[in-house]
Scaffold this motif. Sequence first.
Motif, PDB file in Angstrom:
ATOM      1  N   THR A  65       0.849  -1.186   0.000  1.00 22.68           N
ATOM      2  CA  THR A  65       0.000   0.000   0.000  1.00 22.68           C
ATOM      3  C   THR A  65       0.888   1.240   0.000  1.00 22.68           C
ATOM      4  N   GLY A  66       0.279   2.362  -0.111  1.00 19.58           N
ATOM      5  CA  GLY A  66       0.998   3.629  -0.055  1.00 19.58           C
ATOM      6  C   GLY A  66       0.000   4.766  -0.061  1.00 19.58           C
ATOM      7  N   LYS A  67       0.524   5.966  -0.031  1.00 19.84           N
ATOM      8  CA  LYS A  67      -0.327   7.151  -0.014  1.00 19.84           C
ATOM      9  C   LYS A  67      -1.344   7.098  -1.152  1.00 19.84           C
ATOM     10  N   GLY A  68      -2.615   7.298  -0.809  1.00 20.90           N
ATOM     11  CA  GLY A  68      -3.684   7.320  -1.795  1.00 20.90           C
ATOM     12  C   GLY A  68      -4.326   5.982  -2.075  1.00 20.90           C
ATOM     13  N   ALA A  69      -3.745   4.884  -1.581  1.00 21.71           N
ATOM     14  CA  ALA A  69      -4.301   3.556  -1.843  1.00 21.71           C
ATOM     15  C   ALA A  69      -5.664   3.410  -1.170  1.00 21.71           C
TER      16      ALA A  69
END
Length: 147
Positions: A65-69
């Motif tokens: 995952t990451g920012k905006g996911a």
Amino acid sequence: MINRVVLIGRMTKDVELRYTQSGTAVGSFTLAVNRPFKNNNGEREADFINAVIWRKPAENFANFTGKGAQVAIEGRLQTRNYENNQGQRVYVTEVVVDNFSLLESKAEADKRRAENGTEQPAQQPSNNKFAQPGNSEIDISDDDLPF
């Protein structure tokens, strides 16, 4: 007693993955969850909910995952407190995640990362091969993966 929380939202930033002194992985993150109604200006508001995830799921969650996911999390609500450097009691309420689901395809995640200018795509095993017991390997294509 029932204490269950199920949320769907977007990650506000990458997971902050740390390790305890005993080597246990712990990830902290914030999920932006839209409210089901609009305010007086006709705009949709969101709640920003803190969450924590432990052990191997924390490492997997941080890797994929990451920012905006867009993700779904399931867990329990927990309140804890501590004394800060100024001697004040600080209370923290967060979701302790038991389970999560990735709600976007790998292609959507890679596109979002490219648009955000964030780091490389989520970590993938080299050559898409996974070791089986007995040291034999199986070849897995990207189409076989659920994300």
